[in-house]
Design a protein around this motif. Sequence first.
Motif, short mmCIF file in Angstrom:
data_model
loop_
_atom_site.label_atom_id
_atom_site.label_comp_id
_atom_site.label_asym_id
_atom_site.label_seq_id
_atom_site.Cartn_x
_atom_site.Cartn_y
_atom_site.Cartn_z
N PHE A 61 0.87 -1.17 0.00
CA PHE A 61 0.00 0.00 0.00
C PHE A 61 0.91 1.22 0.00
CE2 PHE A 61 -3.30 2.60 2.60
CZ PHE A 61 -3.80 3.16 1.43
N THR A 62 0.85 2.01 -1.08
CA THR A 62 1.82 3.09 -1.23
C THR A 62 1.18 4.35 -1.79
OG1 THR A 62 3.98 3.68 -2.17
CG2 THR A 62 2.53 2.35 -3.54
N ASN A 63 1.85 5.47 -1.54
CA ASN A 63 1.46 6.72 -2.19
C ASN A 63 2.63 7.30 -2.97
OD1 ASN A 63 3.18 7.68 -0.27
ND2 ASN A 63 1.69 8.98 0.80
N ASN A 64 3.66 6.44 -3.20
CA ASN A 64 4.88 6.97 -3.83
C ASN A 64 5.64 5.87 -4.56
OD1 ASN A 64 7.18 5.85 -2.03
ND2 ASN A 64 5.65 6.61 -0.58
N ASP A 65 6.66 6.28 -5.32
CA ASP A 65 7.43 5.32 -6.12
C ASP A 65 8.21 4.34 -5.27
OD1 ASP A 65 6.53 6.49 -8.41
OD2 ASP A 65 8.34 7.71 -8.73
N ASP A 66 8.63 4.83 -4.08
CA ASP A 66 9.53 4.01 -3.27
C ASP A 66 8.85 2.71 -2.83
OD1 ASP A 66 12.23 4.08 -1.91
OD2 ASP A 66 10.93 3.66 -0.19
N GLY A 67 7.55 2.76 -2.61
CA GLY A 67 6.84 1.55 -2.21
C GLY A 67 7.01 0.43 -3.24
N TRP A 68 7.11 0.82 -4.49
CA TRP A 68 7.25 -0.17 -5.56
C TRP A 68 8.58 -0.91 -5.49
CZ3 TRP A 68 3.50 -1.22 -9.38
CH2 TRP A 68 2.34 -0.45 -9.28
N ARG A 69 9.58 -0.28 -4.87
CA ARG A 69 10.86 -0.98 -4.72
C ARG A 69 10.67 -2.25 -3.90
NH1 ARG A 69 15.32 1.75 -6.13
NH2 ARG A 69 16.57 0.18 -5.05
#
Lengths: 982, 95
Positions: A327-335
């Motif tokens: 659960f993310t609101n930014n690109d870093d979560g995708w890492r």
Amino acid sequence: MKQKNRTSGGLIERNKPLVFHFNNLRYEGFLGDTVASALIANNQRLVARSFKYHRPRGIFSAGPEEPNALVQLRLGAHLEPNTRATVTELFDGLIAKSQNHLGSLEFDFLEINNLLSPLLSAGFYYKTFMWPKSFWEKIYEPIIRASAGLGCLSNEPDPDIYDKGFLHCDVLVIGGGPAGLAAALIAGRSGVRTILADEDFLIGGRLNAETFTINGMKGSDWAVQTAAELEHLPNVRLLTRTTVYGAFDHGVYGAVERCTDHLASSNGRPRQVLWRIYSKRTIVSTGATERPIAFSNNDRPGIMLAGSVRTYLNRWAVTPGKRVAIFTNNDDGWRTANDLRGKDINVIAVIDTRDKPPPFKYSDTKVFMGSHILDVIGHKGVTALKLPHGKSIEADCIAVAGGWNPNVHLTCHHRGRPTWCKDISAFIPGEELPTGMTVAGAANGTLALSAALKQGSDAGSTAARDTGHNVVAQEVLNAEDEPSEISPFWHVEENKKRAWIDMQNDVTVQDIEMAYMEGFRSVEHVKRYTTLSMATDQGKTANTVAVAVLAELTGKTIPQTGVTIYRPPYTPVSISALAGRQRGNQFRPTQLCPSHTWATEQNAVFVEAGLWKRAQFFPKKEENHWRQSVNREVLQTRKSVGVCDVTTLGKFDVQGTDALKFLNYIYANDLTTLAVGKVRYGLMLREDGLIMDDGTIARLAKNHYITTSTTANAAQVLRHMEFCHQCLWPNLNVHIISVTEQWGQFAISGPNSRHLLQKIVDREIDISNHSFPYMACSEITICNGIPARLFRISFSGELGYEIAIPARYGDALIRRLMSAGEEFDIVPYGTEALSIMRIEKGHPAGAELNGQTTARDLGMQRLVAKNKDFIGNILSKRPELNRKDGLALVGFIPIDRRDKLSAGAHFFSLNKDIITNNDEGWMTSVAISPNLGHSIGLGLIKRGNDRIGETVKAANLLQKQYVKVEIVTPYFIDPEGERLRA
Amino acid sequence: MIINHPLLGPRDASEFIYLGDASLIDRPDWNSENAAQQFYEYLYLRDNPAGTIRELWFHEYGDRSWLVVTRNTLTHEIVNVELARDIDREEKHSR
């Protein structure tokens, strides 16, 4: 199954397996693990209960910010509550227990609090426990006491050793991540005296948690290589396991190094060292802390920060779940998704709040853009999550990425305020930094690796140049600039249930809303009302989310709402570390009198007088009450002779052609008539006209004086004398030095004291009454040529002397006096007998010289000089200090001689009620006089001198004692002073 | 906190004892007409500036020098440190 969540790789030593126990169950891990990573490896998801609602909690982070996974470590006296499992290194035989539950961790009876949550919301203390008043002490407080706190104390003294140390450097680098390493490398290579401190046991920061490369090398390998180079530089000191917890004035930093916390036993070595680091320049490269997004039931075990999931995977080779949702609101979560997928972990879904095309396309992972999590299923661990439109996804771990908050703490310790940075939706260090400080890397909001390395190198170069060094060329460090685009999203608004912000103190979005509804607007007030960020983690993961929620409610922006003030320490520091070696007998220095060894041999009982240990009395075998010993000492002294070590009196050597002039300024007495070879009682006032201290002034030679102060005021009097000299009369030719420790001094009192002394002083010394009268002084020799100073002064009221010798002769002198005094049945006396005799004689001491009394109060106005300038002269003439009905020191005896007087009793006229308005003064000192056979007292009473013979009430309200007393003169013994002059 | 002692160089604040405003150096003349008023003001009246202040520190665990430390109460910056006995006495009496 053993370590079922362990994957491949990682920075652990697989050939060093370790055994540990959690809640009495045996687990295995590896060297390099933390308790948290080892628990995850063993699939132990439930590790704690929350503070207020006793909700089941799991591991939430991988670092010092951990709000949930607090455990009790070790056993017995070594037991340590509230340690963060995420930073506790695993060692063989480690024993940890969960805390804050009634019953077991699995079945906590206090979970009933969760059902009572409507009663326990924000401010429940203030609402619930208001009335009736009588319930507070008996009912409310015991309940609160019983349920407050997290872990338990051992209730035993800490058996470990803690040290303190001082370090000096040109450049202090705080944080050994990429920016810190780059900064230290430049500074170190340029020859700068550098200290690099990192709180972790493995240097590298996020390089150990990510899959970055630097110059084609694995990031963690580059960290190892760089640390190795730094370690070899003689001008660099690497401090791992060292938390810099506070920034203080003038480049001073506080740090705690945990030397043996990672070992089963300290083995006699200091467990922790509290460092005080003095630096000229400081580079703060403390990184950033990830924050969560709030949604219903977001505190369930299995829900974890996304960056921490990566840390566990990459550094410790463990996975917190087998079906992970992100659960993310930014690109870093995708890492996190990419890293998990890279290790073949099933990433079941990525839910991104941003309504935009997904940055990555996966074949076997569901992606929901512009979506959010509505709720979580599962009580003691996540089993599924709910999305809008009735969708439900099974998952055992939810990795939450809400953006990164730079660790600005140290930059704000001088009250600097952080500023809002829109690009990363977080607070970054403000412009007002502590002097000498720069910030680099993620701590500065520079989240991308390549930029952080460059910023670190630049900061290192600047610091090296600023401290006067030739700076070496910067090495090119090639790394990626990973994307970190963020779109702020703080909490899911369609919350049906409570959504947690501060997990440790159980503060939810709903609590902030309630505080707002009840009128709280300021972030500082909301903090205190809801207890947000007031737990041991100080809200490291909670603060920014809370500020954002409050900003929404108030309609202000986040920067307008602001943050609460950051104060040291950054993470908890144990009281033991702050105390260091200053425990027990080492709490403060102990000063021993020259006769201490001898007095110990006599079985003396000692009492503390400031730093000194003084003999209180000398009990004999047959005596079983202290009063027996003390009475014997008093009676024998008055009958024959007694000796008392009075070395503790402050002694000052004052010399110079202006010594007399100087002393005349600082004493209220007129000293111009003091002849060589004479002593005078001296009264020292404060500038406000009240008495500061008393003592004696002995004129040994024309320009050589010895003055004394009371034991208690010795340091203060020297300070005052130096002040008067250096600040008020610097042109006087006078030198002052304390000789308290250099000279041992004995009081010899009683009718036989001269006879005794005659056996000690050298033959040519004449101490007859004629040649050496009362108040005489002289430099003499004793015992065949040993230098001594003899003063004919008396505190006891008897014929008496004080003899001073260089302190190294003190032990020999007391033994000599005792053997020479055998024929007189000499008695050693301690402070109790000393005190009784001075009360019998009416001499004022500490209780009378209490900082509230004037010379007039103590009947010494005749001593105060009329026509000279001296400290306290002008203001002692203030009308209030010279009232006709002012206090006067007089004596008191009980009408019924069997009554015992008590110090602190207040005086009332016989016909007056015992109320404050009728208070006429108080009893300062009491004694049971062995000479008179009854209780006597000194005290201050209004118009005392006019009331001799009057009977008043002495009321001790605390002990409900009411004694009728007669006012008498304060001289109970030898009022004419004949014995002194005998 | 570090005080740059004029004789001994930078020393840690823990070696010092604080007294108060350096105006305590300027002790009034006991013979002046309104001595009582002057001593009252000398002893009890203090400015409380947000900014530069001169104050007295005693090097108790050191060389026993009384120092006049000029410090900024807002930033804690220490701008000047002098030995109290070196302060110009004429200046003192003219105030």
